[in-house]
Write an enzyme that holds these catalytic residues in place. Structure first.
Site, PDB file in Angstrom:
ATOM      1  N   CYS A   6       0.757  18.998  24.965  1.00  0.00           N
ATOM      2  CA  CYS A   6       1.021  18.196  23.762  1.00  0.00           C
ATOM      3  C   CYS A   6       0.021  18.574  22.668  1.00  0.00           C
ATOM      4  O   CYS A   6       0.385  18.669  21.491  1.00  0.00           O
ATOM      5  CB  CYS A   6       0.926  16.705  24.068  1.00  0.00           C
ATOM      6  N   ASP A  29       0.443  32.913  27.846  1.00  0.00           N
ATOM      7  CA  ASP A  29      -0.374  32.243  28.862  1.00  0.00           C
ATOM      8  C   ASP A  29      -1.813  32.765  28.776  1.00  0.00           C
ATOM      9  O   ASP A  29      -2.056  33.958  28.615  1.00  0.00           O
ATOM     10  CB  ASP A  29       0.207  32.505  30.254  1.00  0.00           C
ATOM     11  N   ASN A  85       7.327  25.587  37.602  1.00  0.00           N
ATOM     12  CA  ASN A  85       6.703  24.965  38.759  1.00  0.00           C
ATOM     13  C   ASN A  85       6.795  23.457  38.597  1.00  0.00           C
ATOM     14  O   ASN A  85       6.582  22.942  37.491  1.00  0.00           O
ATOM     15  CB  ASN A  85       5.241  25.406  38.876  1.00  0.00           C
ATOM     16  N   HIS A  98       7.150  23.187  31.337  1.00  0.00           N
ATOM     17  CA  HIS A  98       7.017  24.521  30.731  1.00  0.00           C
ATOM     18  C   HIS A  98       7.739  25.533  31.587  1.00  0.00           C
ATOM     19  O   HIS A  98       7.783  25.404  32.820  1.00  0.00           O
ATOM     20  CB  HIS A  98       5.546  24.910  30.543  1.00  0.00           C
ATOM     21  N   HIS A 100       7.766  29.520  32.490  1.00  0.00           N
ATOM     22  CA  HIS A 100       7.055  30.791  32.435  1.00  0.00           C
ATOM     23  C   HIS A 100       8.092  31.898  32.228  1.00  0.00           C
ATOM     24  O   HIS A 100       9.101  31.940  32.942  1.00  0.00           O
ATOM     25  CB  HIS A 100       6.350  31.075  33.755  1.00  0.00           C
TER      26      HIS A 100
HETATM   27  P1  5GP Z   1       1.655  25.783  36.008  1.00  0.00           P
HETATM   28  O1  5GP Z   1       0.657  26.178  37.046  1.00  0.00           O
HETATM   29  O2  5GP Z   1       1.519  24.326  35.636  1.00  0.00           O
HETATM   30  O3  5GP Z   1       3.056  26.178  36.306  1.00  0.00           O
HETATM   31  O4  5GP Z   1       1.300  26.645  34.722  1.00  0.00           O
HETATM   32  C1  5GP Z   1       0.331  26.293  33.792  1.00  0.00           C
HETATM   33  C2  5GP Z   1      -0.016  27.542  33.047  1.00  0.00           C
HETATM   34  O5  5GP Z   1      -0.727  27.174  31.881  1.00  0.00           O
HETATM   35  C3  5GP Z   1      -0.911  28.504  33.828  1.00  0.00           C
HETATM   36  O6  5GP Z   1      -0.252  29.750  33.970  1.00  0.00           O
HETATM   37  C4  5GP Z   1      -2.173  28.581  32.988  1.00  0.00           C
HETATM   38  O7  5GP Z   1      -2.736  29.863  32.957  1.00  0.00           O
HETATM   39  C5  5GP Z   1      -1.693  28.150  31.625  1.00  0.00           C
HETATM   40  N1  5GP Z   1      -2.711  27.517  30.795  1.00  0.00           N
HETATM   41  C6  5GP Z   1      -3.585  26.546  31.193  1.00  0.00           C
HETATM   42  N2  5GP Z   1      -4.352  26.168  30.164  1.00  0.00           N
HETATM   43  C7  5GP Z   1      -3.953  26.920  29.084  1.00  0.00           C
HETATM   44  C8  5GP Z   1      -4.374  26.970  27.730  1.00  0.00           C
HETATM   45  O8  5GP Z   1      -5.276  26.259  27.285  1.00  0.00           O
HETATM   46  N3  5GP Z   1      -3.734  27.857  26.925  1.00  0.00           N
HETATM   47  C9  5GP Z   1      -2.735  28.668  27.383  1.00  0.00           C
HETATM   48  N4  5GP Z   1      -2.187  29.504  26.495  1.00  0.00           N
HETATM   49  N5  5GP Z   1      -2.308  28.627  28.655  1.00  0.00           N
HETATM   50  C10 5GP Z   1      -2.899  27.770  29.496  1.00  0.00           C
HETATM   51 ZN    ZN Z   2       2.562  16.733  27.009  1.00  0.00          ZN
END
Ligand code: 5GP
Ligand code: ZN
Length: 112
Positions: A6, A29, A85, A98, A100
């Site tokens: 957010c 990412d 995920n 989100h 990917h």
């Molecule tokens: P999840 O593990 O929830 O599927 O993916 C979260 C993703 O967010 C991860 O791939 C992680 O590298 C990315 N991520 C976490 N914090 C940040 C951030 O501050 N900026 C960006 N651009 N990506 C982030």
């Molecule tokens: Zn949010």
């Protein structure tokens, strides 16, 4: 709400944006798992795929309608993978829906 994505959507935390409109945002990412790794989020907070309903699913449709142009913009001419995920077993670390987009090389067949 104390939600990282957010804050990124609001511009309070900077991100390397590759696409944005009034409903969704795509950005690179911070810890890429492939040569190209982009995240696509709705601006509105939805906690995960498990929170998608008939009332908010238009945002998911909007994301998927934009994925082809986002992929083209970041050079994914030879295919890519789209992943979300969800929850504890899905290893979701950021609790804002989100998707990917991964590519830029031949990915492994293993998704589990
Ligand atoms: P999840 O593990 O929830 O599927 O993916 C979260 C993703 O967010 C991860 O791939 C992680 O590298 C990315 N991520 C976490 N914090 C940040 C951030 O501050 N900026 C960006 N651009 N990506 C982030
Ligand atoms: Zn949010």
């Amino acid at each position: 709400m104390d939600c990282l994505f957010c804050k990124i959507a609001a511009g309070d935390i900077p991100s390397d944006k590759v696409y944005e409109d009034n409903q969704i945002l795509a950005f690179r990412d911070i810890n890429p798992q492939a040569p190209v790794h982009v995240l696509v989020i709705p601006r509105t907070h939805i906690a995960s795929a498990d929170e998608v309903t008939a009332d908010n699913s238009a945002l998911v449709a909007r994301i998927f309608a934009c994925i082809p142009q986002i992929a083209k913009k970041v050079g994914l001419a030879n295919g890519y993978r789209v992943i979300t995920n969800c929850g504890e077993d899905g290893c979701q670390s950021v609790k804002h829906l989100h998707f990917h987009i991964l590519g830029g090389k031949k990915l492994t067949e293993n998704m589990g």
